[in-house]
Design a protein around this motif. Sequence first.
Motif, PDB file in Angstrom:
ATOM      1  N   GLN A 191      -9.887  -7.705 -13.937  1.00  0.00           N
ATOM      2  CA  GLN A 191      -9.389  -7.438 -12.306  1.00  0.00           C
ATOM      3  C   GLN A 191      -8.538  -6.859 -11.772  1.00  0.00           C
ATOM      4  OE1 GLN A 191     -12.663 -10.504 -10.117  1.00  0.00           O
ATOM      5  NE2 GLN A 191     -10.464 -11.317  -9.161  1.00  0.00           N
ATOM      6  N   LEU A 192      -8.778  -5.273 -10.822  1.00  0.00           N
ATOM      7  CA  LEU A 192      -7.439  -5.704 -10.287  1.00  0.00           C
ATOM      8  C   LEU A 192      -7.185  -5.961  -8.470  1.00  0.00           C
ATOM      9  CD1 LEU A 192      -6.980  -2.257 -12.444  1.00  0.00           C
ATOM     10  CD2 LEU A 192      -6.183  -4.689 -13.259  1.00  0.00           C
ATOM     11  N   GLU A 193      -6.712  -6.468  -8.584  1.00  0.00           N
ATOM     12  CA  GLU A 193      -6.604  -6.677  -6.898  1.00  0.00           C
ATOM     13  C   GLU A 193      -5.669  -6.398  -6.128  1.00  0.00           C
ATOM     14  OE1 GLU A 193      -8.756  -8.091  -4.787  1.00  0.00           O
ATOM     15  OE2 GLU A 193      -9.355  -9.667  -6.356  1.00  0.00           O
ATOM     16  N   ILE A 194      -5.586  -5.316  -5.601  1.00  0.00           N
ATOM     17  CA  ILE A 194      -5.074  -3.913  -5.398  1.00  0.00           C
ATOM     18  C   ILE A 194      -4.482  -4.394  -4.018  1.00  0.00           C
ATOM     19  CG2 ILE A 194      -4.815  -1.602  -4.622  1.00  0.00           C
ATOM     20  CD1 ILE A 194      -6.752  -1.093  -6.869  1.00  0.00           C
ATOM     21  N   HIS A 195      -3.285  -4.387  -3.228  1.00  0.00           N
ATOM     22  CA  HIS A 195      -2.244  -4.958  -1.391  1.00  0.00           C
ATOM     23  C   HIS A 195      -2.730  -3.439  -1.499  1.00  0.00           C
ATOM     24  CE1 HIS A 195       0.194  -5.448   1.177  1.00  0.00           C
ATOM     25  NE2 HIS A 195       0.518  -6.674   0.970  1.00  0.00           N
ATOM     26  N   ARG A 196      -3.423  -3.805   0.090  1.00  0.00           N
ATOM     27  CA  ARG A 196      -3.463  -2.888   1.123  1.00  0.00           C
ATOM     28  C   ARG A 196      -2.270  -1.656   1.264  1.00  0.00           C
ATOM     29  NH1 ARG A 196      -5.822  -0.179   4.476  1.00  0.00           N
ATOM     30  NH2 ARG A 196      -6.710  -0.442   6.173  1.00  0.00           N
ATOM     31  N   ASP A 197      -1.060  -2.052   1.054  1.00  0.00           N
ATOM     32  CA  ASP A 197      -0.342  -1.491   1.325  1.00  0.00           C
ATOM     33  C   ASP A 197      -0.769  -0.106   0.365  1.00  0.00           C
ATOM     34  OD1 ASP A 197       1.054  -2.280   3.345  1.00  0.00           O
ATOM     35  OD2 ASP A 197       2.228  -3.503   1.626  1.00  0.00           O
ATOM     36  N   TYR A 198      -1.313  -0.114  -0.848  1.00  0.00           N
ATOM     37  CA  TYR A 198      -1.608   0.425  -2.349  1.00  0.00           C
ATOM     38  C   TYR A 198      -2.773   1.291  -2.132  1.00  0.00           C
ATOM     39  CZ  TYR A 198       3.011  -0.272  -4.010  1.00  0.00           C
ATOM     40  OH  TYR A 198       4.428  -0.594  -4.063  1.00  0.00           O
ATOM     41  N   ARG A 199      -3.875   0.905  -1.279  1.00  0.00           N
ATOM     42  CA  ARG A 199      -5.119   1.374  -0.306  1.00  0.00           C
ATOM     43  C   ARG A 199      -5.044   2.092   0.896  1.00  0.00           C
ATOM     44  NH1 ARG A 199      -8.186  -2.516   0.625  1.00  0.00           N
ATOM     45  NH2 ARG A 199      -7.547  -3.965   0.434  1.00  0.00           N
ATOM     46  N   ASN A 200      -4.532   1.910   1.547  1.00  0.00           N
ATOM     47  CA  ASN A 200      -4.072   2.450   2.971  1.00  0.00           C
ATOM     48  C   ASN A 200      -3.452   4.173   3.342  1.00  0.00           C
ATOM     49  OD1 ASN A 200      -4.554   2.228   5.568  1.00  0.00           O
ATOM     50  ND2 ASN A 200      -2.481   1.545   5.706  1.00  0.00           N
ATOM     51  N   PRO A 201      -4.275   4.958   2.488  1.00  0.00           N
ATOM     52  CA  PRO A 201      -3.672   6.248   2.506  1.00  0.00           C
ATOM     53  C   PRO A 201      -3.379   7.418   3.937  1.00  0.00           C
ATOM     54  CG  PRO A 201      -6.053   6.127   2.051  1.00  0.00           C
ATOM     55  CD  PRO A 201      -6.192   4.660   2.002  1.00  0.00           C
ATOM     56  N   ARG A 202      -4.128   6.794   4.905  1.00  0.00           N
ATOM     57  CA  ARG A 202      -3.569   7.454   6.300  1.00  0.00           C
ATOM     58  C   ARG A 202      -2.271   6.378   7.115  1.00  0.00           C
ATOM     59  NH1 ARG A 202      -8.646   9.719   7.995  1.00  0.00           N
ATOM     60  NH2 ARG A 202     -10.365   9.370   7.517  1.00  0.00           N
ATOM     61  N   GLY A 203      -2.189   5.138   6.294  1.00  0.00           N
ATOM     62  CA  GLY A 203      -1.080   4.546   6.459  1.00  0.00           C
ATOM     63  C   GLY A 203       0.167   4.705   5.818  1.00  0.00           C
ATOM     64  N   ASP A 204      -0.397   5.203   4.553  1.00  0.00           N
ATOM     65  CA  ASP A 204       1.002   5.705   3.710  1.00  0.00           C
ATOM     66  C   ASP A 204       0.399   5.956   2.348  1.00  0.00           C
ATOM     67  OD1 ASP A 204       2.721   5.515   1.506  1.00  0.00           O
ATOM     68  OD2 ASP A 204       3.533   3.163   1.869  1.00  0.00           O
ATOM     69  N   LEU A 205       0.062   7.761   2.372  1.00  0.00           N
ATOM     70  CA  LEU A 205      -0.468   8.551   1.374  1.00  0.00           C
ATOM     71  C   LEU A 205       0.301   8.197  -0.091  1.00  0.00           C
ATOM     72  CD1 LEU A 205      -3.065  10.493   0.608  1.00  0.00           C
ATOM     73  CD2 LEU A 205      -1.395  12.039   1.183  1.00  0.00           C
ATOM     74  N   GLU A 206       1.598   8.421   0.122  1.00  0.00           N
ATOM     75  CA  GLU A 206       2.578   8.308  -1.027  1.00  0.00           C
ATOM     76  C   GLU A 206       1.672   7.243  -1.879  1.00  0.00           C
ATOM     77  OE1 GLU A 206       7.107   8.836  -2.255  1.00  0.00           O
ATOM     78  OE2 GLU A 206       6.596   8.854  -0.164  1.00  0.00           O
ATOM     79  N   SER A 207       1.845   5.447  -1.725  1.00  0.00           N
ATOM     80  CA  SER A 207       2.026   4.936  -1.823  1.00  0.00           C
ATOM     81  C   SER A 207       0.552   4.533  -3.148  1.00  0.00           C
ATOM     82  CB  SER A 207       1.871   3.414  -0.908  1.00  0.00           C
ATOM     83  OG  SER A 207       3.305   3.049  -0.983  1.00  0.00           O
ATOM     84  N   TYR A 208      -0.501   4.929  -1.901  1.00  0.00           N
ATOM     85  CA  TYR A 208      -2.042   5.088  -2.619  1.00  0.00           C
ATOM     86  C   TYR A 208      -2.073   6.619  -3.288  1.00  0.00           C
ATOM     87  CZ  TYR A 208      -7.083   6.587  -2.450  1.00  0.00           C
ATOM     88  OH  TYR A 208      -8.219   6.574  -2.942  1.00  0.00           O
TER      89      TYR A 208
END
Length: 224
Positions: A191-208
């Motif tokens: 189970q992979l719990e991914i932080h919001r910063d890494y699944r917010n392409p509108r705010g940070d596409l690079e991290s996504y």
Amino acid sequence: MMEAYEDGELEDKLFAYEERFSQNDNAGDLDAESQISFAEGSDDSNVLISAPHTTTLIRENETREAEVYTGSLALLIQAFTGAHVIYNVHEGEDHNYIVGGDYKEKIGDIIKDHNIEIVIDLHGADQRRDFALDIGSNEGETVSDEQLDKLIYILESQGIHDVYENETFSASGEGTITRHTWEHYDTEAMQLEIHRDYRNPRGDLESYAQMLKSLVFFVENAAE
């Protein structure tokens, strides 16, 4: 993959994928006949990606928020790797909480029909968490150390640190997809719990894109 990102193709794909889940205030496609959908991958893939919280869900008669962009992430992983994908289509029961259920039964069928060797169950952690990713494996029971080490190495090589194991979300509950998959189908799962910063392409596409690239590399090597 990064060329597609630079050309803007990644944005187009991910927002098109996510639109099916974000409609109706994140309740998804309320006209769909089934709450569950399976997107078959390539014939030579033995990896299944699961995204059970793509829309709002009901747990103990309470509505819970969608774990946004987990659906687009799953479908993009499939686009780049040919992995199989099962996901939630519209608001309904919480497949990662109830014991048993149609979603888990479908996973069992997919494992049998497609010789699945590992199930990767995607989830989203909120902004409060202090990790980039928390890997749940029921305290190491459901997946090998080799797979865990491989995933962590890939994440770190892509610049993603603060990766924990069973820190907050250990997938130990009887109703979790990860534990059920291991105990009932004798198949590795995490189970992979991914932080919001890494699944917010509108705010940070690079991290996504960093998280997407890491998971693509892992899927390409997970069942070797």
